[in-house]
Design an enzyme around this catalytic site. Structure first.
Site, PDB file in Angstrom:
ATOM      1  N   HIS A   1      22.899 -12.269  -0.384  1.00 55.46           N
ATOM      2  CA  HIS A   1      24.073 -13.141  -0.385  1.00 55.46           C
ATOM      3  C   HIS A   1      24.422 -13.567   1.040  1.00 55.46           C
ATOM      4  O   HIS A   1      24.911 -12.768   1.834  1.00 55.46           O
ATOM      5  CB  HIS A   1      25.272 -12.420  -1.012  1.00 55.46           C
ATOM      6  CG  HIS A   1      25.026 -11.967  -2.416  1.00 55.46           C
ATOM      7  ND1 HIS A   1      25.654 -10.872  -2.975  1.00 55.46           N
ATOM      8  CD2 HIS A   1      24.214 -12.457  -3.393  1.00 55.46           C
ATOM      9  CE1 HIS A   1      25.249 -10.711  -4.219  1.00 55.46           C
ATOM     10  NE2 HIS A   1      24.371 -11.659  -4.498  1.00 55.46           N
TER      11      HIS A   1
ATOM     12  N   SER B   1      23.486  -7.430  -0.734  1.00 54.40           N
ATOM     13  CA  SER B   1      24.653  -8.195  -0.283  1.00 54.40           C
ATOM     14  C   SER B   1      25.143  -7.591   1.027  1.00 54.40           C
ATOM     15  O   SER B   1      24.396  -7.537   2.002  1.00 54.40           O
ATOM     16  CB  SER B   1      25.742  -8.202  -1.371  1.00 54.40           C
ATOM     17  OG  SER B   1      26.824  -9.011  -0.991  1.00 54.40           O
TER      18      SER B   1
ATOM     19  N   ASP C   1      26.264  -7.516  -8.781  1.00 52.04           N
ATOM     20  CA  ASP C   1      25.190  -8.480  -9.018  1.00 52.04           C
ATOM     21  C   ASP C   1      23.857  -7.762  -9.223  1.00 52.04           C
ATOM     22  O   ASP C   1      23.505  -6.853  -8.478  1.00 52.04           O
ATOM     23  CB  ASP C   1      25.091  -9.450  -7.834  1.00 52.04           C
ATOM     24  CG  ASP C   1      24.187 -10.634  -8.114  1.00 52.04           C
ATOM     25  OD1 ASP C   1      24.019 -10.967  -9.303  1.00 52.04           O
ATOM     26  OD2 ASP C   1      23.669 -11.226  -7.153  1.00 52.04           O
TER      27      ASP C   1
END
Length: 352
Positions: free
Chosen positions: A197, A170, A297
């Site tokens: 992401h 991310s 995540d």
């Protein structure tokens, strides 16, 4: 606790006011100054010593990329980039992330005053994360273009797939991926699936840029395509990436499935979705890598990877822009190796 000091840099007086009002509405942040171009920004940074800078890329006198390069050379101050959604804007944003920007926010289009307010929550969240990152962020790239690799031959559609690498990242991920993917040698007998992401549009530019620098073929994943060895597939923004196995004769083949099912934890694509799918559908050896990023995540899916006897690598805190996702992974107790960014590719190859 004192408020974190923010410097706003944009050549539009309207945007400076809108961004400033949003930031000042939060009790943990305060605007200490505003600048209309890069040169003015450098002067304000020296004078005001902000904790974080939010900056546009396209500006007069000294543009955002040149300004960012100078900031990184002097003190590696955390910077959030405001980016347009145009092709040029996405490419400039990727360059900014390579230069050392912590993160970016896509400038909304349309009725500007209403749309800018729509990014308020994202802006404040990312500014707080950036303000708390280390000022000694590693800078891996300069403004000079990296070496572009020779054009690759088309992948062999009949080559058997026996190994799979899955990568999740991310905040800080695009820059980290530029250090990991190009180091893989041509012809490895594994495919690589990546969840990074990013909004739609940015993942395609990321894939194209990585492809130009890598010996492997790198592309944005497409629904229904066959997963092949020596290829890297990046989940497109706003789509979950899942794997689906099919039997062809006596051999299993793996295919990409993309969908827009419900975001997980506000994320689409989400690493948890990809990892659980891979663990369920892939029949052979899996190596999982959790890299820099805020949040957790990927961590929830690690037991599924372990059930398939997969190996798990987490990026070391010392090289993470944000030590969130790797920390959550390590806290599961399932991680096999914790290594700095510069050693991730080598570690993956040793596990394949």
């Amino acid at each position: 606790m004192p408020r974190k000091k923010v410097l706003v840099v944009d050549d539009s007086a309207f945007m400076r006011k809108m961004i400033g009002d949003m930031i000042n509405s939060d009790d943990e942040l305060e605007i200490v100054g505003k600048a209309g171009n890069g040169q003015e920004a450098l002067e304000k940074i020296r004078e005001l010593q902000p904790d974080v800078v939010v900056m546009d890329i396209e500006m007069p006198v000294l543009d955002g990329l040149s300004t960012l390069s100078r900031i990184m050379e002097s003190q590696a101050l955390p910077v959030i980039i405001f980016s347009s959604l145009s092709q040029k804007g996405t490419e400039q944003t990727l360059k900014a992330l390579q230069l050392g920007a912590v993160d970016f926010i896509a400038k909304p289009s349309g009725q500007i005053s209403l749309d800018v307010l729509s990014v308020k929550e994202e802006l404040i969240k990312k500014l707080k994360v950036a303000a708390n990152t280390s000022r000694k962020l590693p800078v891996y790239q300069s403004l000079h273009e990296p070496v572009v690799k020779a054009k690759k031959s088309l992948p062999d559609q009949d080559r058997k797939l026996n190994k799979l690498v899955v990568i999740a990242a991310s905040t800080g991920g695009p820059k980290a991926l530029h250090q990991v993917i190009p180091r893989f040698p041509a012809g490895i007998d594994a495919a690589i699936l990546v969840v990074q992401h990013m909004p739609p549009g940015f993942t395609r530019s990321l894939a194209e840029r990585l492809d130009s620098l890598s010996e492997l073929r790198v592309k944005e994943a497409e629904h229904g395509e066959k997963v092949l060895p020596a290829c890297v597939y990046i989940a497109p923004g706003d789509y979950h990436l899942k794997a689906k196995s099919r039997l062809k004769g006596t051999e299993n083949e793996l295919y990409i499935e993309l969908d827009q099912s419900k975001p997980r934890g506000g994320l689409r694509p989400a690493a948890d979705i990809m990892l659980k799918s891979v663990a369920k559908q892939f029949w052979s050896h899996i190596v999982c890598v959790i890299m820099t990023g805020m949040g957790n995540d990927g961590a929830a899916a690690l037991p599924c990877i372990k059930e398939k006897k997969g190996r798990i690598i987490a990026e070391h805190q010392s090289t993470c822009v944000v030590y969130g996702m790797p920390k959550a992974a390590v806290e599961t107790g399932l991680v096999d190796k914790i290594v700095p960014l510069s050693e991730i590719t080598e570690e993956v190859l040793s596990m394949l």
